[in-house]
Design a protein around this motif. Sequence first.
Motif, PDB file in Angstrom:
ATOM      1  N   GLY A 116     -11.911 -18.341   3.084  1.00  0.00           N
ATOM      2  CA  GLY A 116     -11.069 -18.125   1.914  1.00  0.00           C
ATOM      3  C   GLY A 116      -9.748 -17.458   2.253  1.00  0.00           C
ATOM      4  O   GLY A 116      -9.451 -17.128   3.402  1.00  0.00           O
ATOM      5  N   THR A 117      -8.943 -17.266   1.222  1.00  0.00           N
ATOM      6  CA  THR A 117      -7.614 -16.667   1.376  1.00  0.00           C
ATOM      7  C   THR A 117      -7.663 -15.179   1.099  1.00  0.00           C
ATOM      8  O   THR A 117      -8.272 -14.744   0.120  1.00  0.00           O
ATOM      9  CB  THR A 117      -6.623 -17.332   0.401  1.00  0.00           C
ATOM     10  N   GLN A 118      -7.053 -14.407   1.970  1.00  0.00           N
ATOM     11  CA  GLN A 118      -6.912 -12.974   1.756  1.00  0.00           C
ATOM     12  C   GLN A 118      -5.472 -12.687   1.350  1.00  0.00           C
ATOM     13  O   GLN A 118      -4.528 -13.143   1.993  1.00  0.00           O
ATOM     14  CB  GLN A 118      -7.239 -12.205   3.036  1.00  0.00           C
ATOM     15  N   GLN A 119      -5.330 -11.964   0.266  1.00  0.00           N
ATOM     16  CA  GLN A 119      -4.003 -11.562  -0.187  1.00  0.00           C
ATOM     17  C   GLN A 119      -3.938 -10.044  -0.227  1.00  0.00           C
ATOM     18  O   GLN A 119      -4.904  -9.387  -0.613  1.00  0.00           O
ATOM     19  CB  GLN A 119      -3.715 -12.132  -1.574  1.00  0.00           C
ATOM     20  N   MET A 120      -2.810  -9.504   0.159  1.00  0.00           N
ATOM     21  CA  MET A 120      -2.614  -8.057   0.109  1.00  0.00           C
ATOM     22  C   MET A 120      -1.412  -7.741  -0.766  1.00  0.00           C
ATOM     23  O   MET A 120      -0.435  -8.501  -0.812  1.00  0.00           O
ATOM     24  CB  MET A 120      -2.409  -7.474   1.504  1.00  0.00           C
ATOM     25  N   ARG A 121      -1.510  -6.620  -1.462  1.00  0.00           N
ATOM     26  CA  ARG A 121      -0.393  -6.150  -2.285  1.00  0.00           C
ATOM     27  C   ARG A 121      -0.207  -4.663  -2.035  1.00  0.00           C
ATOM     28  O   ARG A 121      -1.164  -3.884  -2.103  1.00  0.00           O
ATOM     29  CB  ARG A 121      -0.663  -6.409  -3.766  1.00  0.00           C
ATOM     30  N   PHE A 122       1.028  -4.284  -1.744  1.00  0.00           N
ATOM     31  CA  PHE A 122       1.373  -2.889  -1.498  1.00  0.00           C
ATOM     32  C   PHE A 122       2.243  -2.419  -2.668  1.00  0.00           C
ATOM     33  O   PHE A 122       3.360  -2.910  -2.848  1.00  0.00           O
ATOM     34  CB  PHE A 122       2.126  -2.748  -0.171  1.00  0.00           C
ATOM     35  N   ASN A 123       1.728  -1.501  -3.457  1.00  0.00           N
ATOM     36  CA  ASN A 123       2.424  -1.051  -4.661  1.00  0.00           C
ATOM     37  C   ASN A 123       3.064   0.317  -4.443  1.00  0.00           C
ATOM     38  O   ASN A 123       2.452   1.210  -3.844  1.00  0.00           O
ATOM     39  CB  ASN A 123       1.457  -0.969  -5.847  1.00  0.00           C
ATOM     40  N   TYR A 124       4.266   0.460  -4.954  1.00  0.00           N
ATOM     41  CA  TYR A 124       4.991   1.730  -4.875  1.00  0.00           C
ATOM     42  C   TYR A 124       5.287   2.208  -6.292  1.00  0.00           C
ATOM     43  O   TYR A 124       5.913   1.502  -7.082  1.00  0.00           O
ATOM     44  CB  TYR A 124       6.297   1.538  -4.098  1.00  0.00           C
ATOM     45  N   TYR A 125       4.799   3.400  -6.632  1.00  0.00           N
ATOM     46  CA  TYR A 125       4.948   3.948  -7.977  1.00  0.00           C
ATOM     47  C   TYR A 125       5.804   5.222  -7.919  1.00  0.00           C
ATOM     48  O   TYR A 125       5.283   6.297  -7.653  1.00  0.00           O
ATOM     49  CB  TYR A 125       3.584   4.295  -8.573  1.00  0.00           C
ATOM     50  N   PRO A 126       7.102   5.116  -8.162  1.00  0.00           N
ATOM     51  CA  PRO A 126       7.934   6.328  -8.137  1.00  0.00           C
ATOM     52  C   PRO A 126       7.742   7.143  -9.407  1.00  0.00           C
ATOM     53  O   PRO A 126       7.264   6.619 -10.425  1.00  0.00           O
ATOM     54  CB  PRO A 126       9.355   5.763  -8.059  1.00  0.00           C
ATOM     55  N   PRO A 127       8.079   8.426  -9.398  1.00  0.00           N
ATOM     56  CA  PRO A 127       8.019   9.233 -10.626  1.00  0.00           C
ATOM     57  C   PRO A 127       8.918   8.613 -11.698  1.00  0.00           C
ATOM     58  O   PRO A 127       9.960   8.026 -11.394  1.00  0.00           O
ATOM     59  CB  PRO A 127       8.548  10.601 -10.181  1.00  0.00           C
ATOM     60  N   CYS A 128       8.507   8.743 -12.959  1.00  0.00           N
ATOM     61  CA  CYS A 128       9.276   8.200 -14.072  1.00  0.00           C
ATOM     62  C   CYS A 128       9.603   9.323 -15.053  1.00  0.00           C
ATOM     63  O   CYS A 128       8.718  10.127 -15.387  1.00  0.00           O
ATOM     64  CB  CYS A 128       8.487   7.107 -14.794  1.00  0.00           C
ATOM     65  N   PRO A 129      10.844   9.398 -15.547  1.00  0.00           N
ATOM     66  CA  PRO A 129      11.201  10.464 -16.487  1.00  0.00           C
ATOM     67  C   PRO A 129      10.474  10.369 -17.823  1.00  0.00           C
ATOM     68  O   PRO A 129      10.433  11.324 -18.573  1.00  0.00           O
ATOM     69  CB  PRO A 129      12.718  10.284 -16.665  1.00  0.00           C
TER      70      PRO A 129
END
Length: 419
Positions: free
Chosen positions: A206-219
Amino acid sequence: MEQKELIVDAAASLPPVPSVQELAKDSNVNVSRYVRSDHDPFIVTEIAPIADLPIIDMESLLSQESSDAELTKLDFACKEWGFFMLVNHGVSSEMLEKIKVEIQDFYNLPMEEKKKFWQKPGEVEGLGQPFVVSENQKLDWSDQFHMITQPPHLRKPHLFPNLPLPFRETLDNYSLTVKNLALAILEQMEKALKVSTGIKEIFVEGTQQMRFNYYPPCPQSDKVIGLSPHSDMGITVLLQVNDVEGLQIKKNGKWLTIKPIPDIYHGNIEAEIDLLRPEILRPLKSGKALDLRDQRSKTNTKRETLDNYSLEVNNLALVILGHMEKALKVSTGIKEAFADGAQQMQFNYYPPCPQSEKVIGLSPHSDMGLTVLQTNDVVGLQIKKNGNWLTIKPIPGPFIVNLGDMIEVQFKKKITFSV
């Protein structure tokens, strides 16, 4: 209000979504496009105590002395939660630390460097946000880098091969390590759930998918969502890079916050896995789903019927896609793209319920590809349009066709809207 069918080449003409990491550098940033009112209120109802969460020990699963007890725990986690925390998983602390640091280093690259990895119009892979088809569409407060990582021949040539070193080499090794871990988990799930469907073998190629998420602070953090509520496909192996709280899962109608623990994985079991053993994974208490595998094994006739039916529906779906290309005046070759794709079938059984007004047969959801649906004469199918749920009265004979997220993105069109 008049409804006009308008064909707009939305995805192809839209500017790239802004980098949330860059927006967050401005303390006076306007976050109106990220303020969400289309999901559950952002109230943390409960922080899940660690002792209450299903924690699976991989070493115990592989030990002759403790495997039976740990398999019982895994069985419970799959049936009652669809989620578990995995400890002693065999991935070295050195590798985990290396991948964490290099993901952070990637997001710390100058914006001009990161633009090389930005999503191309209509594509999901790359840096940005997937499934954006309108400038008015609400966005997640995050930057997301999405890539196919395994098998290597499916990697986009402008993404993975151009990653900076040593990140590229680290990710190459890490993706193979996580693939092997996922297959080991699936093998143990087969034992825990007592199935003989060969779950592991189905996913080996099967297919492997990766996702790298970046969550900066929000006012205005109380008004935005880092990642919209969603269901995954297959099995998700999640690593939290730092100790910032934010991961939530929904159980029994409540959102539970999962406190981060260093160097553990979170396993999430979703749609494709459920189909392999539908009567035991998170069942409705009022009944159980129809297990097609047991029915299929009874007679060759039933197996042949399904074989013929699946081929007929596959041909029908390709005909529909071919005519959609003509109707929408596109030349993207969608039919060809799906000609060799995977077809999945789901057979749902909805028994009568003594408190039918309090239960749901199938939770509200979006489909991914092209769905061709056949129903009986029982009223129950609903679709959501312009914020309203509409009941579709069954008519004998016709199929119901639903266009999923991937179809809309592939066609690069927004088909209708109100004026």
